[in-house]
Design a protein around this motif. Structure first.
Motif, short mmCIF file in Angstrom:
data_model
loop_
_atom_site.label_atom_id
_atom_site.label_comp_id
_atom_site.label_asym_id
_atom_site.label_seq_id
_atom_site.Cartn_x
_atom_site.Cartn_y
_atom_site.Cartn_z
N HIS A 43 -6.80 18.27 7.99
CA HIS A 43 -7.15 17.64 6.71
C HIS A 43 -5.90 16.99 6.14
O HIS A 43 -4.86 17.65 6.01
N ILE A 44 -5.99 15.71 5.83
CA ILE A 44 -4.86 14.96 5.31
C ILE A 44 -4.85 15.08 3.79
O ILE A 44 -5.70 14.51 3.11
N ASP A 45 -3.92 15.84 3.26
CA ASP A 45 -3.78 15.93 1.81
C ASP A 45 -3.18 14.65 1.24
O ASP A 45 -3.62 14.14 0.21
N GLU A 46 -2.14 14.16 1.91
CA GLU A 46 -1.49 12.93 1.51
C GLU A 46 -1.20 12.12 2.76
O GLU A 46 -0.61 12.64 3.71
N GLY A 47 -1.60 10.87 2.77
CA GLY A 47 -1.35 10.06 3.95
C GLY A 47 -1.53 8.58 3.68
O GLY A 47 -2.33 8.18 2.83
N ARG A 48 -0.76 7.79 4.42
CA ARG A 48 -0.86 6.34 4.29
C ARG A 48 -0.47 5.71 5.62
O ARG A 48 0.50 6.13 6.26
N TYR A 49 -1.22 4.72 6.02
CA TYR A 49 -0.94 3.95 7.24
C TYR A 49 -0.77 2.51 6.80
O TYR A 49 -1.74 1.79 6.57
N GLY A 50 0.49 2.11 6.59
CA GLY A 50 0.71 0.82 5.96
C GLY A 50 0.14 0.85 4.54
O GLY A 50 0.49 1.71 3.73
N GLU A 51 -0.78 -0.06 4.27
CA GLU A 51 -1.43 -0.12 2.96
C GLU A 51 -2.71 0.70 2.90
O GLU A 51 -3.38 0.75 1.87
N VAL A 52 -3.08 1.36 3.98
CA VAL A 52 -4.34 2.09 4.06
C VAL A 52 -4.12 3.54 3.63
O VAL A 52 -3.35 4.28 4.26
N ASP A 53 -4.80 3.96 2.57
CA ASP A 53 -4.68 5.33 2.07
C ASP A 53 -5.57 6.26 2.90
O ASP A 53 -6.76 6.00 3.08
N LEU A 54 -4.99 7.32 3.42
CA LEU A 54 -5.72 8.28 4.25
C LEU A 54 -5.93 9.62 3.55
O LEU A 54 -6.53 10.53 4.12
N SER A 55 -5.48 9.74 2.31
CA SER A 55 -5.54 11.02 1.60
C SER A 55 -6.98 11.49 1.44
O SER A 55 -7.87 10.71 1.10
N GLY A 56 -7.19 12.78 1.72
CA GLY A 56 -8.49 13.40 1.53
C GLY A 56 -9.42 13.34 2.72
O GLY A 56 -10.52 13.90 2.66
N ALA A 87 -13.75 1.31 7.55
CA ALA A 87 -13.35 0.76 8.86
C ALA A 87 -11.84 0.78 9.04
O ALA A 87 -11.33 1.14 10.11
N ALA A 88 -11.08 0.40 8.00
CA ALA A 88 -9.63 0.38 8.12
C ALA A 88 -9.07 1.79 8.27
O ALA A 88 -8.13 2.02 9.04
N GLN A 89 -9.65 2.75 7.56
CA GLN A 89 -9.20 4.13 7.68
C GLN A 89 -9.52 4.69 9.05
O GLN A 89 -8.71 5.42 9.64
N GLN A 90 -10.70 4.38 9.57
CA GLN A 90 -11.05 4.83 10.92
C GLN A 90 -10.07 4.28 11.95
O GLN A 90 -9.61 5.01 12.85
N GLN A 91 -9.74 3.01 11.84
CA GLN A 91 -8.80 2.41 12.78
C GLN A 91 -7.43 3.07 12.70
O GLN A 91 -6.78 3.30 13.73
N ALA A 92 -7.00 3.37 11.47
CA ALA A 92 -5.71 4.03 11.30
C ALA A 92 -5.71 5.42 11.92
O ALA A 92 -4.76 5.82 12.61
#
Length: 213
Positions: A43-56, A87-92
């Motif tokens: 589980h990603i508490d805090e995350g970012r892939y470039g400009e894509v927020d992955l948190s939660g 889609a962007a989060q899935q790709q990241a």
């Protein structure tokens, strides 16, 4: 790596598996009976892939292997990505977990010889603040539940932990908290089991891409 943005992801990871307690894999040894299968959950508490927020967002894998994973054995795996991801989060997530984004998971992904499948799914993930329990569920596919390991000489509220584990599944420098799996059930992509009473452990993770500060 020129096209890979800076990224980072930190949060909670745990597994429930068929090994006796404690799972030898975390000590870089062959699994109990030389085979292992289980549920891995992040589980990603805090995350970012470039400009894509992955948190939660959460990711779950079903996996199996024979032999010592840290000494050349290869695993089979299936991946489930949180269905709340766009889609962007899935790709990241695919880039990170597939190893293309570098960092710790590039090496870990290299341990997987066969990817049985990938799908999106509703994932319920929970870790108690005091690490007394942890749980993940994909309805109809996987359920992993564990209670923190305790015993007659463990002080109330204290956790059984290992520092500097030689086979830490999330990378070096993190602390393992040991548990007992109260439920370990899976049925997806040809993986199928149902058991309880075996090993579980929780690790925090903190990953960054090769170029992240």
């Amino acid at each position: 790596m020129a096209d890979i943005p800076q990224w980072q992801a930190k949060g909670d990871w745990f597994d429930v598996c068929k090994c006796n307690i404690p799972c030898p894999c975390t000590f870089a040894q062959p699994p109990t009976d030389n085979t292992c299968e289980g549920i891995l959950a992040w589980h990603i508490d805090e995350g970012r892939y470039g400009e894509v927020d992955l948190s939660g967002l959460s990711v779950v894998a079903l996996g199996a292997f024979t032999g010592n994973l840290w000494a050349g054995a290869k695993a089979q795996m299936a991946i489930y990505i949180d269905d709340r991801a766009n889609a962007a989060q899935q790709q990241a997530i695919q880039a990170i977990w597939g190893g293309q984004a570098g960092g710790w998971m590039a090496g870990f992904a290299g341990l997987v010889e066969t990817m049985r499948g990938m799908a999106t799914a509703h994932i319920d993930f929970d870790v108690a603040d005091d690490l007394s329990s942890w749980r993940v569920e994909i309805p109809g596919i996987a359920l992993g539940e564990a209670q923190a390991l305790t015993g007659p000489t463990t002080a109330p509220g204290q956790r059984v932990q290992v520092h500097n584990a030689p086979g830490a599944e999330v990378g070096p420098g993190q602390i393992a908290t040991w548990g007992v799996a109260t439920t370990d059930r899976a049925d997806g992509f040809g993986f199928k089991w149902d058991r309880s009473g075996k090993s579980s452990k929780h690790f925090p993770f903190d990953w960054r891409g090769p170029d992240a500060a």
